[in-house]
Scaffold this active site. Structure first.
Site, PDB file in Angstrom:
ATOM      1  N   SER A  17       0.876  -1.174   0.000  1.00 21.78           N
ATOM      2  CA  SER A  17       0.000   0.000   0.000  1.00 21.78           C
ATOM      3  C   SER A  17       0.913   1.223   0.000  1.00 21.78           C
ATOM      4  O   SER A  17       2.006   1.198   0.580  1.00 21.78           O
ATOM      5  CB  SER A  17      -0.914   0.005   1.218  1.00 21.78           C
ATOM      6  N   ASP A 125       5.824  -5.219 -16.123  1.00 14.77           N
ATOM      7  CA  ASP A 125       4.456  -4.955 -15.656  1.00 14.77           C
ATOM      8  C   ASP A 125       4.039  -3.528 -15.970  1.00 14.77           C
ATOM      9  O   ASP A 125       3.441  -2.852 -15.133  1.00 14.77           O
ATOM     10  CB  ASP A 125       4.338  -5.247 -14.159  1.00 14.77           C
TER      11      ASP A 125
HETATM   12  N1  LIG Z   1       5.953   7.479  -5.958  1.00 14.67           N
HETATM   13  C1  LIG Z   1       4.617   7.493  -5.911  1.00 14.67           C
HETATM   14  N2  LIG Z   1       3.949   8.650  -5.769  1.00 14.67           N
HETATM   15  C2  LIG Z   1       2.593   8.663  -5.717  1.00 14.67           C
HETATM   16  N3  LIG Z   1       1.816   7.577  -5.844  1.00 14.67           N
HETATM   17  C3  LIG Z   1       2.430   6.382  -5.994  1.00 14.67           C
HETATM   18  C4  LIG Z   1       3.857   6.282  -6.018  1.00 14.67           C
HETATM   19  N4  LIG Z   1       4.169   4.970  -6.189  1.00 14.67           N
HETATM   20  C5  LIG Z   1       3.015   4.301  -6.261  1.00 14.67           C
HETATM   21  N5  LIG Z   1       1.959   5.136  -6.146  1.00 14.67           N
HETATM   22  C6  LIG Z   1       0.530   4.787  -6.214  1.00 14.67           C
HETATM   23  O1  LIG Z   1       0.313   3.518  -5.623  1.00 14.67           O
HETATM   24  C7  LIG Z   1      -0.187   2.589  -6.583  1.00 14.67           C
HETATM   25  C8  LIG Z   1       0.366   1.199  -6.282  1.00 14.67           C
HETATM   26  O2  LIG Z   1       1.785   1.255  -6.299  1.00 14.67           O
HETATM   27  P1  LIG Z   1       2.681   0.074  -6.845  1.00 14.67           P
HETATM   28  O3  LIG Z   1       2.260  -0.229  -8.261  1.00 14.67           O
HETATM   29  O4  LIG Z   1       4.119   0.389  -6.640  1.00 14.67           O
HETATM   30  O5  LIG Z   1       2.234  -1.100  -5.876  1.00 14.67           O
HETATM   31  P2  LIG Z   1       2.189  -2.654  -6.163  1.00 14.67           P
HETATM   32  O6  LIG Z   1       1.708  -3.341  -4.941  1.00 14.67           O
HETATM   33  O7  LIG Z   1       3.509  -3.105  -6.684  1.00 14.67           O
HETATM   34  O8  LIG Z   1       1.094  -2.695  -7.293  1.00 14.67           O
HETATM   35  P3  LIG Z   1       0.773  -3.741  -8.433  1.00 14.67           P
HETATM   36  O9  LIG Z   1      -0.530  -4.343  -8.048  1.00 14.67           O
HETATM   37  O10 LIG Z   1       0.664  -2.880  -9.659  1.00 14.67           O
HETATM   38  O11 LIG Z   1       1.908  -4.703  -8.529  1.00 14.67           O
HETATM   39  C9  LIG Z   1       0.222   3.163  -7.946  1.00 14.67           C
HETATM   40  O12 LIG Z   1      -0.660   2.768  -8.970  1.00 14.67           O
HETATM   41  C10 LIG Z   1       0.146   4.667  -7.696  1.00 14.67           C
HETATM   42  O13 LIG Z   1      -1.168   5.137  -7.860  1.00 14.67           O
END
Ligand SMILES: Nc1ncnc2c1ncn2[C@@H]1O[C@H](COP(=O)(O)OP(=O)(O)OP(=O)(O)O)[C@@H](O)[C@H]1O
Length: 394
Positions: A17, A125
């Site tokens: 998150s 991805d």
């Molecule tokens: N540096 C950032 N600044 C602002 N919002 C961010 C940032 N990094 C991520 N987010 C928000 O958080 C969301 C989820 O981040 P991220 O994709 O890194 O998580 P994840 O658990 O790896 O997701 P996924 O299900 O895509 O694998 C992003 O789609 C974006 O909206």
């Protein structure tokens, strides 16, 4: 965590998150990604792809990792903060983006990709949710699935969101490469023009079906390797001829259509590299440097060392003429029956929550739904700091 004041949750992905926070010492706004699974040793954290790949990258179009720390067996990443992601920009929009906006975003993403691929990584991805935007700058984020190009195949673990997943991955190739990012960019670029996903498959089989229905089924001529991959898993492509993409993306110029068509080539070898994409006529006017990039880096269209611009342009010209000539409008497409992408009424969020992460289990089937994570209450009892290691101070 003492160093940061948490403001609010801005994202909830599969692995973590993401929270908007402020670094109390310097007043800087950051994004903190709190990983969902626990990490019981620091070595485990250092082995994470996200850590290994992002540590090595510094580019204006790749989101900057500032710090990594572990507290109470929970791993936190501190990133530069970005205002929103491309999906958020698209989802409530009624008016289409201008071609200039699409061009400027794509130009920047291809620069980030060219850098990453040159450094020996591919993302695996790419999707609108992983492209983060602040004003006119766009950056690639979420390196959770990034792979080293030189790492040893087979790549058998989960990979990429279905709608942007390259056919070679759908067909369970174990030796795919950076061309999977180029496929995803073709699908994303089309979506930026129409605000609708180009290949909104509801399962892996439906994903291939949707790709065939737009790009036309692959043949021994267009993608022999793909037909072999399909044979190996006993899969038969549905038979379709191609639709000229200008029918589905009427607001895009000829150059844009030609670039999307070549990015969405069945055969990964026929897709342009990121560097070749930057040389495409679609970006001819792209000497535009977003103001926020100017002091740090100059955006140039210089070819890489070892390859002359002329040679590169000739190569690109060959590739692009092939891409356009392969994609003639087909006569059997009826304008009275719009493309599935426009009529499915698929609720993207539902789809994406249900997204199957790819597992090489030799079947074209979805994996179970990911449980939705709920972050702990903000006022939960404060925990002892059992380990706090900061290895990056950028
Ligand atoms: N540096 C950032 N600044 C602002 N919002 C961010 C940032 N990094 C991520 N987010 C928000 O958080 C969301 C989820 O981040 P991220 O994709 O890194 O998580 P994840 O658990 O790896 O997701 P996924 O299900 O895509 O694998 C992003 O789609 C974006 O909206």
């Amino acid at each position: 965590m003492d160093k940061y004041t948490i403001i609010k949750e801005v994202g909830d992905g599969t692995f973590g998150s993401v929270w908007r926070a402020i670094n109390k010492q310097i007043g800087e706004v950051v994004a903190i990604k709190k990983m969902k699974r626990k990490y019981y040793s620091w070595e485990e954290c250092l082995n994470l792809r996200e850590v290994k790949s992002l540590r090595k990258m510094s580019h204006p179009n790749i989101v900057k990792l500032k710090e990594v720390f572990r507290e109470n067996d929970i791993l936190y990443f501190v990133f530069e903060y970005m205002e929103c992601n491309l999906y958020q920009l698209m989802k409530d929009r009624l008016k289409l983006f201008s071609e200039t906006e699409v061009r400027n975003w794509c130009f920047q993403v291809f620069q980030g990709l060219a850098y990453m691929h040159r450094r020996g990584y591919f993302h695996r991805d790419l999707k609108p949710e992983n492209l983060l935007v602040t004003k006119d700058v766009i950056k690639i984020a979420d390196f959770g699935l990034a792979r080293e190009i030189n790492s040893q195949p087979p790549y058998t673990e989960y990979v990429s969101t279905r709608w942007y997943r390259a056919p070679e991955v759908l067909l369970q190739s174990s030796t795919y490469g950076s061309a999977v990012d180029m496929w995803a960019m073709g699908a994303i670029m089309a979506e930026l023009f129409t605000l609708r996903p180009l290949f909104p498959g509801s399962s892996e089989a439906d994903e291939i079906y949707k790709i065939c229905s737009v790009m036309g089924s692959p043949t021994w001529n267009s993608w022999a390797e793909g037909l072999k991959l399909a044979n190996a898993i006993n899969y038969q492509f549905p038979q379709f001829s191609s639709i000229h993409l200008s029918v589905l993306i009427p607001s895009a110029s000829e150059d844009a259509i030609s670039l999307i068509t070549s990015l969405c080539s069945w055969d990964p070898c026929k897709r342009p590299t990121a560097l070749e994409a930057l040389q495409h006529p679609f970006f001819q006017s792209c000497f535009y440097v977003p103001p926020s990039l100017r002091p740090r880096t100059a955006v140039t269209r210089t070819p890489p060392s070892g390859e002359t611009k002329g040679a590169l342009e000739q190569k690109s010209a060959r590739r692009y003429s092939r891409a356009t000539s392969n994609s003639k409008p087909t006569s059997n497409y009826s304008s009275a029956k719009p493309h599935a992408a426009f009529v499915t009424g698929v609720q993207r969020k539902l789809e994406m929550n249900n997204q199957d992460v790819y597992k090489s289990d030799k079947s074209l089937k979805s994996s179970p739904k990911q449980p939705r994570y709920r972050p702990p209450a903000r006022n939960s009892p404060s925990k002892l700091l059992d380990c706090f290691i900061r290895f990056m101070q950028m």
